[in-house]
Motif scaffolding. Structure first.
Motif, PDB file in Angstrom:
ATOM      1  N   LYS A 278       0.012 -11.807   2.150  1.00  0.00           N
ATOM      2  CA  LYS A 278       0.795 -11.309   3.276  1.00  0.00           C
ATOM      3  C   LYS A 278       0.034 -10.184   3.955  1.00  0.00           C
ATOM      4  N   ARG A 279       0.032 -10.205   5.282  1.00  0.00           N
ATOM      5  CA  ARG A 279      -0.573  -9.073   5.983  1.00  0.00           C
ATOM      6  C   ARG A 279       0.470  -7.977   6.118  1.00  0.00           C
ATOM      7  N   THR A 280       0.086  -6.766   5.801  1.00  0.00           N
ATOM      8  CA  THR A 280       1.109  -5.714   5.807  1.00  0.00           C
ATOM      9  C   THR A 280       0.703  -4.556   6.695  1.00  0.00           C
ATOM     10  N   ASN A 281       0.090  -4.892   7.826  1.00  0.00           N
ATOM     11  CA  ASN A 281      -0.263  -3.812   8.748  1.00  0.00           C
ATOM     12  C   ASN A 281       1.014  -3.169   9.261  1.00  0.00           C
ATOM     13  N   ASP A 282       1.182  -1.936   8.938  1.00  0.00           N
ATOM     14  CA  ASP A 282       2.445  -1.291   9.267  1.00  0.00           C
ATOM     15  C   ASP A 282       2.239  -0.162  10.259  1.00  0.00           C
ATOM     16  N   GLY A 283       1.094  -0.150  10.931  1.00  0.00           N
ATOM     17  CA  GLY A 283       0.863   0.887  11.930  1.00  0.00           C
ATOM     18  C   GLY A 283       0.333   2.174  11.327  1.00  0.00           C
ATOM     19  N   SER A 284       0.220   2.208   9.993  1.00  0.00           N
ATOM     20  CA  SER A 284      -0.334   3.427   9.389  1.00  0.00           C
ATOM     21  C   SER A 284      -1.847   3.401   9.520  1.00  0.00           C
ATOM     22  N   GLU A 285      -2.513   4.369   8.956  1.00  0.00           N
ATOM     23  CA  GLU A 285      -3.965   4.437   9.119  1.00  0.00           C
ATOM     24  C   GLU A 285      -4.664   3.265   8.428  1.00  0.00           C
ATOM     25  N   ALA A 286      -3.981   2.740   7.381  1.00  0.00           N
ATOM     26  CA  ALA A 286      -4.550   1.548   6.763  1.00  0.00           C
ATOM     27  C   ALA A 286      -4.247   0.353   7.653  1.00  0.00           C
ATOM     28  N   ALA A 287      -5.023   0.239   8.697  1.00  0.00           N
ATOM     29  CA  ALA A 287      -4.717  -0.750   9.717  1.00  0.00           C
ATOM     30  C   ALA A 287      -4.876  -2.174   9.216  1.00  0.00           C
ATOM     31  N   PHE A 288      -5.662  -2.326   8.209  1.00  0.00           N
ATOM     32  CA  PHE A 288      -5.919  -3.693   7.750  1.00  0.00           C
ATOM     33  C   PHE A 288      -5.609  -3.783   6.267  1.00  0.00           C
ATOM     34  N   SER A 289      -4.404  -4.217   5.981  1.00  0.00           N
ATOM     35  CA  SER A 289      -4.083  -4.310   4.559  1.00  0.00           C
ATOM     36  C   SER A 289      -3.433  -5.635   4.214  1.00  0.00           C
ATOM     37  N   LEU A 290      -3.652  -6.034   2.991  1.00  0.00           N
ATOM     38  CA  LEU A 290      -3.127  -7.298   2.491  1.00  0.00           C
ATOM     39  C   LEU A 290      -2.291  -7.027   1.252  1.00  0.00           C
ATOM     40  N   SER A 291      -1.209  -7.815   1.109  1.00  0.00           N
ATOM     41  CA  SER A 291      -0.474  -7.792  -0.158  1.00  0.00           C
ATOM     42  C   SER A 291      -0.608  -9.171  -0.762  1.00  0.00           C
ATOM     43  N   ILE A 292      -1.194  -9.217  -1.918  1.00  0.00           N
ATOM     44  CA  ILE A 292      -1.482 -10.509  -2.534  1.00  0.00           C
ATOM     45  C   ILE A 292      -0.694 -10.636  -3.829  1.00  0.00           C
ATOM     46  N   ARG A 293       0.160 -11.645  -3.875  1.00  0.00           N
ATOM     47  CA  ARG A 293       0.980 -11.859  -5.076  1.00  0.00           C
ATOM     48  C   ARG A 293       0.346 -12.874  -5.989  1.00  0.00           C
ATOM     49  N   PHE A 294       0.289 -12.573  -7.273  1.00  0.00           N
ATOM     50  CA  PHE A 294      -0.280 -13.535  -8.211  1.00  0.00           C
ATOM     51  C   PHE A 294       0.439 -13.444  -9.549  1.00  0.00           C
ATOM     52  N   ASN A 295       0.171 -14.467 -10.376  1.00  0.00           N
ATOM     53  CA  ASN A 295       0.765 -14.484 -11.709  1.00  0.00           C
ATOM     54  C   ASN A 295      -0.306 -13.987 -12.678  1.00  0.00           C
ATOM     55  N   ARG A 296       0.055 -12.987 -13.454  1.00  0.00           N
ATOM     56  CA  ARG A 296      -0.987 -12.346 -14.268  1.00  0.00           C
ATOM     57  C   ARG A 296      -1.489 -13.235 -15.390  1.00  0.00           C
ATOM     58  N   PHE A 297      -0.759 -14.327 -15.695  1.00  0.00           N
ATOM     59  CA  PHE A 297      -1.258 -15.254 -16.709  1.00  0.00           C
ATOM     60  C   PHE A 297      -2.180 -16.312 -16.113  1.00  0.00           C
ATOM     61  N   ARG A 298      -2.179 -16.425 -14.786  1.00  0.00           N
ATOM     62  CA  ARG A 298      -3.016 -17.461 -14.172  1.00  0.00           C
ATOM     63  C   ARG A 298      -4.232 -16.890 -13.466  1.00  0.00           C
ATOM     64  N   SER A 299      -4.108 -15.693 -12.927  1.00  0.00           N
ATOM     65  CA  SER A 299      -5.253 -15.077 -12.248  1.00  0.00           C
ATOM     66  C   SER A 299      -5.393 -13.652 -12.739  1.00  0.00           C
ATOM     67  N   THR A 300      -6.508 -13.055 -12.427  1.00  0.00           N
ATOM     68  CA  THR A 300      -6.665 -11.640 -12.776  1.00  0.00           C
ATOM     69  C   THR A 300      -6.851 -10.840 -11.498  1.00  0.00           C
ATOM     70  N   ALA A 301      -6.473  -9.583 -11.567  1.00  0.00           N
ATOM     71  CA  ALA A 301      -6.609  -8.712 -10.410  1.00  0.00           C
ATOM     72  C   ALA A 301      -8.083  -8.597 -10.024  1.00  0.00           C
ATOM     73  N   SER A 302      -8.938  -8.530 -11.025  1.00  0.00           N
ATOM     74  CA  SER A 302     -10.350  -8.329 -10.699  1.00  0.00           C
ATOM     75  C   SER A 302     -10.923  -9.542  -9.966  1.00  0.00           C
ATOM     76  N   ASP A 303     -10.503 -10.747 -10.358  1.00  0.00           N
ATOM     77  CA  ASP A 303     -10.972 -11.947  -9.659  1.00  0.00           C
ATOM     78  C   ASP A 303     -10.524 -11.918  -8.195  1.00  0.00           C
ATOM     79  N   ILE A 304      -9.278 -11.513  -7.982  1.00  0.00           N
ATOM     80  CA  ILE A 304      -8.748 -11.495  -6.616  1.00  0.00           C
ATOM     81  C   ILE A 304      -9.472 -10.451  -5.767  1.00  0.00           C
TER      82      ILE A 304
END
Ligand SMILES: Nc1ncnc2c1ncn2[C@@H]1O[C@H](COP(=O)(O)OP(=O)(O)OP(=O)(O)O)[C@@H](O)[C@H]1O
Ligand SMILES: [Mg+2]
Length: 349
Positions: A278-304
């Motif tokens: 999901k793109r979560t640009n909310d007008g704050s200084e972090a103009a380009f941000s993503l929210s990525i949902r995953f299942n911790r048993f299927r993927s790892t944060a580091s891989d993403i």
């Protein structure tokens, strides 16, 4: 036998059915119609001495009705209850000596007399020995910060002050068991924490058994190890809070800030269908941000993160796990059903 035990506990209320308006009310006088509402529908609950149990469920689930039966205020329609070897509705006075109850929605203090006098009256009613009374008064006044308003009548207290005075009133006689029905409802954050600390202390220091009903799930995380979820008068989960978390907090959300936009981030995860971006640009200084949902048993944060880094410059990232609040909301919404819950832990469904 457990300290608190119910078997097949039921409560049916007879509710009047009236047509709307005055004519409906008049008609009801002559032709009374009722329907039965089953508020509690066969509850089996065993609570051991010293436990601290959260009893939660959506509005109308039957929580207060259960607590009223446990405290002897209501007579069950069916089933059995014993509390410390007593049958509450039959042995009301003996039961009252052993329990304390706080109903956040109403007070047990006298409206028109100073709180200090209300507490002294309760001392006489419960025949609290003078030494115990004095010790508890000193401790509660300090722990709950009551000195400023002990001289005021309950009528003049703010909600937070009244709730603290009510808590003191319920615990004055050192009950073995305390029923708390929404003790933090409507309170500010500071008072809420004060009350939670106080309850925790009672449980730890005196081994007081606690049954807590609340819609503030922060209360639960702070106070209880065991969670009982009730819905439509039935228990749909009974187990460790941690087990619910382990089973359902599989989802993680990775919030990533980028230095520049990344078009088609979805394509990076085509081989991982359960990952959602999901793109979560909310007008704050972090103009380009993503929210990525995953299942911790299927993927790892580091891989993403690695996949994103290969296509864009990552400035910052953080991982969120679902709170108990979110998990329970999903139970209420019907997104997690009883069978799933039961499979997760020692659910009794
Ligand atoms: N005295 C009563 N007469 C008739 N029906 C009642 C009575 N008390 C409760 N009920 C009904 O029983 C059901 C359960 O009510 P209860 O107060 O136990 O719910 P609850 O779980 O405490 O909800 P909440 O979270 O809103 O406090 C509701 O449908 C309510 O309308
Ligand atoms: Mg209630």
């Amino acid at each position: 036998m457990s300290l608190i035990e119910t078997r097949g506990l039921r409560k049916v209320f007879r509710q009047a059915v009236k047509d709307p308006g005055l004519s409906g009310a008049v008609k009801h006088l002559f032709t009374q119609r009722y329907k039965d509402k089953c508020a509690v529908e066969g509850i089996d609950l065993s609570i051991e001495e010293g436990e601290s149990v959260a009893y939660v469920g959506p509005n109308g689930a039957g929580k207060s009705t259960t607590i009223k039966m446990l405290s002897g205020v209501l007579v069950p329609s069916d089933g059995e209850i014993t509390v410390d070897g007593l049958v509450p509705y039959k042995q009301r006075m003996e039961n009252a000596q052993r329990i304390g109850a706080v109903f956040g929605q109403r007070t047990q203090l006298w409206w028109d007399i100073p709180v200090r006098e209300s507490l002294a009256l309760l001392r006489d009613i419960y025949q609290v020995p003078t030494t115990v009374f004095k010790k508890n008064m000193d401790a509660f006044t300090e722990l709950l910060g009551m000195e400023d308003y002990l001289h005021l009548s309950a009528r003049k207290l703010s909600l937070g002050q009244r709730m603290r005075a009510d808590l003191a009133a319920a615990l004055l006689h050192d009950p073995k068991i305390v029923y708390l029905d929404e003790p933090t409802i409507g309170l500010d954050v500071a008072v809420k924490h004060r009350i939670r600390d106080f309850i925790k202390e009672m449980n730890r220091e005196k081994g007081t058994t606690i049954l807590l009903t609340t819609h503030d799930l922060g209360d639960i995380e702070d106070l209880c190890e065991r969670l009982v979820i009730i819905d439509q008068g039935r228990i749909i989960y009974d187990g460790k809070l941690q087990e619910v978390k382990d089973a359902f907090a599989q989802e993680r959300t990775l919030h990533i800030q980028l230095s520049s936009p990344l078009s088609d981030a979805e394509s990076l995860f085509r081989d991982l269908p359960e990952v959602s971006v999901k793109r979560t640009n909310d007008g704050s200084e972090a103009a380009f941000s993503l929210s990525i949902r995953f299942n911790r048993f299927r993927s790892t944060a580091s891989d993403i993160v690695k996949r994103v880094m290969s296509h864009a410059e990552v400035i910052d990232f953080r991982i969120d796990e679902p709170s108990i609040e979110e998990i329970i909301r999903r139970v209420y919404d019907g997104q997690l059903d009883a069978a799933e819950l039961a499979a997760a832990g020692k659910g009794s469904a």
